[in-house]
Design a protein around this motif. Structure first.
Motif, PDB file in Angstrom:
ATOM      1  N   CYS A 183      54.906  10.334 -15.850  1.00 13.37           N
ATOM      2  CA  CYS A 183      54.459  10.217 -17.250  1.00 13.37           C
ATOM      3  C   CYS A 183      52.948   9.994 -17.327  1.00 13.37           C
ATOM      4  CB  CYS A 183      55.184   9.067 -17.946  1.00 13.37           C
ATOM      5  SG  CYS A 183      54.607   8.825 -19.635  1.00 13.37           S
ATOM      6  N   CYS A 225      55.614  15.147 -24.625  1.00 15.45           N
ATOM      7  CA  CYS A 225      55.126  16.250 -23.796  1.00 15.45           C
ATOM      8  C   CYS A 225      56.233  16.841 -22.936  1.00 15.45           C
ATOM      9  CB  CYS A 225      53.978  15.778 -22.909  1.00 15.45           C
ATOM     10  SG  CYS A 225      54.472  14.572 -21.642  1.00 15.45           S
ATOM     11  N   ALA A 226      57.288  16.054 -22.717  1.00 16.60           N
ATOM     12  CA  ALA A 226      58.477  16.488 -21.962  1.00 16.60           C
ATOM     13  C   ALA A 226      58.204  16.708 -20.473  1.00 16.60           C
ATOM     14  CB  ALA A 226      59.106  17.729 -22.583  1.00 16.60           C
ATOM     15  N   CYS A 268      58.351  14.410 -18.314  1.00 15.15           N
ATOM     16  CA  CYS A 268      59.414  13.643 -17.646  1.00 15.15           C
ATOM     17  C   CYS A 268      60.716  14.440 -17.619  1.00 15.15           C
ATOM     18  CB  CYS A 268      59.621  12.297 -18.338  1.00 15.15           C
ATOM     19  SG  CYS A 268      60.000  12.415 -20.096  1.00 15.15           S
ATOM     20  N   TRP A 296      51.160   8.977 -19.694  1.00 15.11           N
ATOM     21  CA  TRP A 296      50.772   7.830 -20.514  1.00 15.11           C
ATOM     22  C   TRP A 296      51.428   6.539 -20.048  1.00 15.11           C
ATOM     23  CZ3 TRP A 296      46.768   9.574 -22.695  1.00 15.11           C
ATOM     24  CH2 TRP A 296      46.708  10.911 -23.111  1.00 15.11           C
ATOM     25  N   CYS A 350      54.349   7.674 -26.431  1.00 11.35           N
ATOM     26  CA  CYS A 350      54.977   8.932 -25.999  1.00 11.35           C
ATOM     27  C   CYS A 350      54.524  10.080 -26.892  1.00 11.35           C
ATOM     28  CB  CYS A 350      56.499   8.796 -26.041  1.00 11.35           C
ATOM     29  SG  CYS A 350      57.360  10.341 -25.680  1.00 11.35           S
ATOM     30  N   THR A 351      54.047  11.148 -26.249  1.00 11.37           N
ATOM     31  CA  THR A 351      53.565  12.319 -26.991  1.00 11.37           C
ATOM     32  C   THR A 351      54.601  13.441 -27.041  1.00 11.37           C
ATOM     33  OG1 THR A 351      52.627  13.261 -24.987  1.00 11.37           O
ATOM     34  CG2 THR A 351      51.190  11.824 -26.309  1.00 11.37           C
ATOM     35  N   ILE A 399      63.014  11.743 -26.702  1.00 13.82           N
ATOM     36  CA  ILE A 399      63.501  11.942 -25.345  1.00 13.82           C
ATOM     37  C   ILE A 399      64.846  11.235 -25.222  1.00 13.82           C
ATOM     38  CG2 ILE A 399      63.026  11.593 -22.894  1.00 13.82           C
ATOM     39  CD1 ILE A 399      61.048  13.470 -24.293  1.00 13.82           C
TER      40      ILE A 399
HETATM   41  S1  SF4 Z   1      57.667  12.916 -23.055  1.00 13.43           S
HETATM   42 FE1  SF4 Z   1      55.711  12.764 -21.940  1.00 13.43          FE
HETATM   43  S2  SF4 Z   1      54.685  10.973 -22.816  1.00 13.43           S
HETATM   44 FE2  SF4 Z   1      56.872  10.831 -23.413  1.00 13.43          FE
HETATM   45  S3  SF4 Z   1      57.843   9.557 -21.811  1.00 13.43           S
HETATM   46 FE3  SF4 Z   1      58.068  11.717 -21.172  1.00 13.43          FE
HETATM   47  S4  SF4 Z   1      56.277  12.128 -19.834  1.00 13.43           S
HETATM   48 FE4  SF4 Z   1      55.857  10.257 -21.009  1.00 13.43          FE
END
Ligand code: SF4
Ligand code: SF4
Length: 114
Positions: free
Chosen positions: A53, A95-96, A98, A55, A92-93, A36
């Motif tokens: 987020c 997941c995007a 954010c 997580w 952080c997975t 990210i």
């Molecule tokens: S990509 Fe997903 S897990 Fe990673 S910081 Fe963003 S919301 Fe959180």
């Protein structure tokens, strides 16, 4: 509706130890080879990314969280920034969520180069 939509904000942590992510270590993980990124100039400091987020692994911290840095350039940045963003790479997975939530397109999902 998230907390920030209601005018509430998550607790600001000030006891986090900031370390440089080792690129080799990152490449060896089973997660997608993505990270990210943040375009700081576009960020409006709304903290929606923290709020959304799943997580709870992205934080917007006060700049004085950086007490000591290896490079003078990083120290200068910390002393002049409005905030410091930290993502716990262990949690952080990618997941995007954010990225999708960011109202100013400041966050993005990118690939590591190696
Ligand atoms: S990509 Fe997903 S897990 Fe990673 S910081 Fe963003 S919301 Fe959180
Ligand atoms: S959601 Fe986007 S604009 Fe808001 S604090 Fe996060 S990066 Fe900045």
């Amino acid at each position: 509706m998230g907390l920030t939509d209601k005018g509430l904000h998550p607790t600001i942590f000030d006891d986090y130890r900031i370390e440089t992510v080792d690129a080799g270590w990152l490449q060896e993980r089973v997660k997608p080879k993505r990270h990210i990124g943040l375009t700081a100039e576009l960020c409006i400091l709304c903290r929606a990314c923290e709020d959304v987020c799943p997580w709870e692994c992205i934080w917007m911290l006060a700049p004085n969280i950086v007490a000591d840095a290896e490079s003078d350039e990083v120290m200068t940045l910390a002393n002049t920034a409005s905030a410091v963003f930290v993502i716990d790479d262990n949690e952080c997975t990618r997941c995007a969520i954010c990225v999708e939530r960011c109202p100013s397109d400041a966050l993005w999902l990118g690939r590591t180069s190696a």
